[in-house]
Design a protein around this motif. Structure first.
Motif, mmCIF file in Angstrom:
data_model
loop_
_atom_site.group_PDB
_atom_site.id
_atom_site.type_symbol
_atom_site.label_atom_id
_atom_site.label_comp_id
_atom_site.label_asym_id
_atom_site.label_seq_id
_atom_site.Cartn_x
_atom_site.Cartn_y
_atom_site.Cartn_z
ATOM 1 N N GLY A 20 -5.511 30.569 30.839
ATOM 2 C CA GLY A 20 -5.867 29.513 29.887
ATOM 3 C C GLY A 20 -4.646 28.318 30.195
ATOM 4 N N ARG A 21 -4.610 27.365 29.474
ATOM 5 C CA ARG A 21 -3.334 26.648 29.898
ATOM 6 C C ARG A 21 -3.205 25.194 28.503
ATOM 7 N N PHE A 22 -1.982 25.027 28.661
ATOM 8 C CA PHE A 22 -1.697 23.792 27.435
ATOM 9 C C PHE A 22 -1.220 22.538 28.725
ATOM 10 N N ALA A 23 -1.869 21.420 28.527
ATOM 11 C CA ALA A 23 -1.533 20.199 29.344
ATOM 12 C C ALA A 23 -1.175 19.069 28.539
ATOM 13 N N PRO A 24 -0.079 18.978 28.088
ATOM 14 C CA PRO A 24 0.519 17.835 27.412
ATOM 15 C C PRO A 24 0.886 16.694 28.174
ATOM 16 N N SER A 25 0.639 15.426 27.611
ATOM 17 C CA SER A 25 1.034 14.058 28.392
ATOM 18 C C SER A 25 2.366 13.840 27.908
ATOM 19 N N PRO A 26 3.342 13.639 28.696
ATOM 20 C CA PRO A 26 4.795 13.359 28.176
ATOM 21 C C PRO A 26 4.741 11.691 27.575
ATOM 22 N N ILE A 56 1.995 19.443 33.000
ATOM 23 C CA ILE A 56 2.745 18.139 32.466
ATOM 24 C C ILE A 56 1.726 17.120 33.201
ATOM 25 N N GLU A 57 0.964 16.452 32.177
ATOM 26 C CA GLU A 57 0.153 15.291 32.590
ATOM 27 C C GLU A 57 0.589 14.088 32.681
ATOM 28 N N ASP A 58 1.575 13.908 33.686
ATOM 29 C CA ASP A 58 2.469 12.595 33.780
ATOM 30 C C ASP A 58 1.696 11.908 34.713
ATOM 31 N N ALA A 184 -7.406 8.594 37.205
ATOM 32 C CA ALA A 184 -7.821 8.662 35.854
ATOM 33 C C ALA A 184 -7.649 10.124 35.289
ATOM 34 N N TYR A 185 -7.425 10.229 34.067
ATOM 35 C CA TYR A 185 -7.176 11.502 33.189
ATOM 36 C C TYR A 185 -8.465 12.561 33.480
ATOM 37 N N GLN A 186 -9.746 12.085 33.369
ATOM 38 C CA GLN A 186 -10.928 12.823 33.763
ATOM 39 C C GLN A 186 -10.810 13.510 35.022
ATOM 40 N N VAL A 202 -8.689 25.522 25.726
ATOM 41 C CA VAL A 202 -8.490 25.700 24.205
ATOM 42 C C VAL A 202 -7.646 24.383 23.859
ATOM 43 N N ARG A 203 -8.280 23.276 23.344
ATOM 44 C CA ARG A 203 -7.684 22.043 23.121
ATOM 45 C C ARG A 203 -7.856 21.434 21.642
ATOM 46 N N GLY A 204 -7.552 20.285 21.411
ATOM 47 C CA GLY A 204 -8.068 19.505 20.286
ATOM 48 C C GLY A 204 -9.301 18.927 20.317
HETATM 49 N N1 GLU Z 1 -3.007 15.467 28.510
HETATM 50 C C1 GLU Z 1 -4.023 15.476 27.535
HETATM 51 C C2 GLU Z 1 -3.186 15.209 26.097
HETATM 52 O O1 GLU Z 1 -1.912 15.392 25.803
HETATM 53 C C3 GLU Z 1 -4.727 16.855 27.130
HETATM 54 C C4 GLU Z 1 -5.529 17.244 28.222
HETATM 55 C C5 GLU Z 1 -6.304 18.453 27.877
HETATM 56 O O2 GLU Z 1 -6.138 19.366 27.347
HETATM 57 O O3 GLU Z 1 -7.414 18.404 28.554
HETATM 58 O O4 GLU Z 1 -3.902 14.628 25.230
#
Ligand code: GLU
Length: 314
Positions: A20-26, A56-58, A184-186, A202-204
């Motif tokens: 799994g992962r958590f991928a926040p944008s700073p 970290i999605e920077d 791009a993010y996608q 698992v994300r929002g």
């Molecule tokens: N980086 C995205 C955000 O902070 C989340 C990306 C993802 O979980 O797929 O909203």
């Protein structure tokens, strides 16, 4: 079992060890809504004896806030959300994303597009199969993925249930490389989930409608499909989503225990009685994690939360 274009067999996610992962944008510090996502993905990974990564999605210097990465990592650490393996920074991986974008362009799936935002807005916000006729070929171009022949998308989300979308009708050809010459993010998210061996996202639920785009990109690039669980996003009574843009209050790192207990409540989980420490709370929560108990939707006002995680900055 399906195969990649090269003929390699793709094992279904459930037969691979959970990652799994958590991928926040700073773009700012974590708020209570981000904690729900981080905690849910952490618990789901550990309950499956899996690994939990942080990325970290920077890739958006235009929206990045100085110091946000440091703050996010400090908040994760104070809430006991320790990641496995190396921390990955998307800003260091541009060449990988560029190679994928080039490949999609070479095989005719992606094309350069000069359409302006205002033109697109006048056309309902959905990019058609062709660009505006008077586009200036000298202006900066984005790269769009053609979705006109994409089959209807249908998948089973572990929290939200069945989700359907028709990319051509609901989204249109979408950007995989921005005209500012940024990935791009996608595209970046799909490349990295595959490169890191992620099996479960698992994300929002604000990203639920992005999932068919990511699944279509996975198919076009011959990458494995993932399992998805979209947990509800907190909204105020007016339905406005809690986000950094709506000035959600940063989490108080000194109140980690209270924040985690409140997060367990919102995720529909039982809470331990008088946990002695963050580590003890998390151990208990892993043992009692039930994704079936996570509600599909949440709507509430700031005053229903403990003071340490009130939603909106006053
Ligand atoms: N980086 C995205 C955000 O902070 C989340 C990306 C993802 O979980 O797929 O909203």
């Amino acid at each position: 079992m399906s195969t990649t274009p090269a003929g390699e067999a793709i094992a279904p996610p459930s037969s691979r060890p959970y990652v799994g992962r958590f991928a926040p944008s700073p773009t700012g510090p974590l708020h209570f809504g981000s904690l729900l996502g981080a905690l849910a993905s952490f618990l789901d990974a550990h309950a499956a004896s899996g690994r939990w990564l942080v990325r970290i999605e920077d890739i958006d210097p235009l929206r990045e806030q100085p110091g946000a990465t440091r703050q996010i990592l400090a908040t994760l650490a104070s809430h006991g959300l320790q990641h496995d393996g190396e921390l990955l920074f998307q800003s260091q991986r541009t060449e990988l994303y560029r190679a994928a974008a080039d490949a999609l362009q070479r095989n005719g799936m992606a094309y350069r597009c000069h359409c302006s935002r205002s033109w697109l807005a006048r056309h309902g916000g959905i990019h058609p199969a062709t660009c505006q006729p008077q586009a200036d070929p000298g202006s900066p171009a984005a790269l769009r993925l053609a979705v006109q022949s994409a089959p209807p998308s249908l998948f089973e989300d572990r929290v939200q249930g069945q989700y359907q979308q028709l990319l051509a009708r609901d989204v249109g050809d979408f950007v995989i490389w921005r005209k500012e010459d940024l990935p791009a993010y996608q595209l970046a998210v799909v490349i990295d989930d595959a490169a890191q061996g992620v099996t479960d996202v698992v994300r929002g639920s604000d990203l639920l409608d992005n999932t068919p785009r990511q699944q279509y990109l996975q198919q076009q690039l011959g990458l494995r499909q993932l399992r998805y669980a979209h947990i509800p996003v907190i909204a105020d009574r007016q339905g406005q989503k809690l986000s950094k843009q709506t000035f959600a209050r940063p989490l108080d790192d000194a109140a980690a225990l209270d924040n985690l207990l409140a997060a367990l409540d919102f995720l529909g989980q039982q809470r331990p009685r008088q946990p002695r420490s963050v580590a003890a709370l998390l151990r208990w929560a892993v043992d009692h994690w039930r994704i079936e108990a996570v509600p599909r939707r949440l709507a509430l006002a700031g005053d229903e939360l403990p003071p340490s995680c009130r939603l909106f900055a006053s």
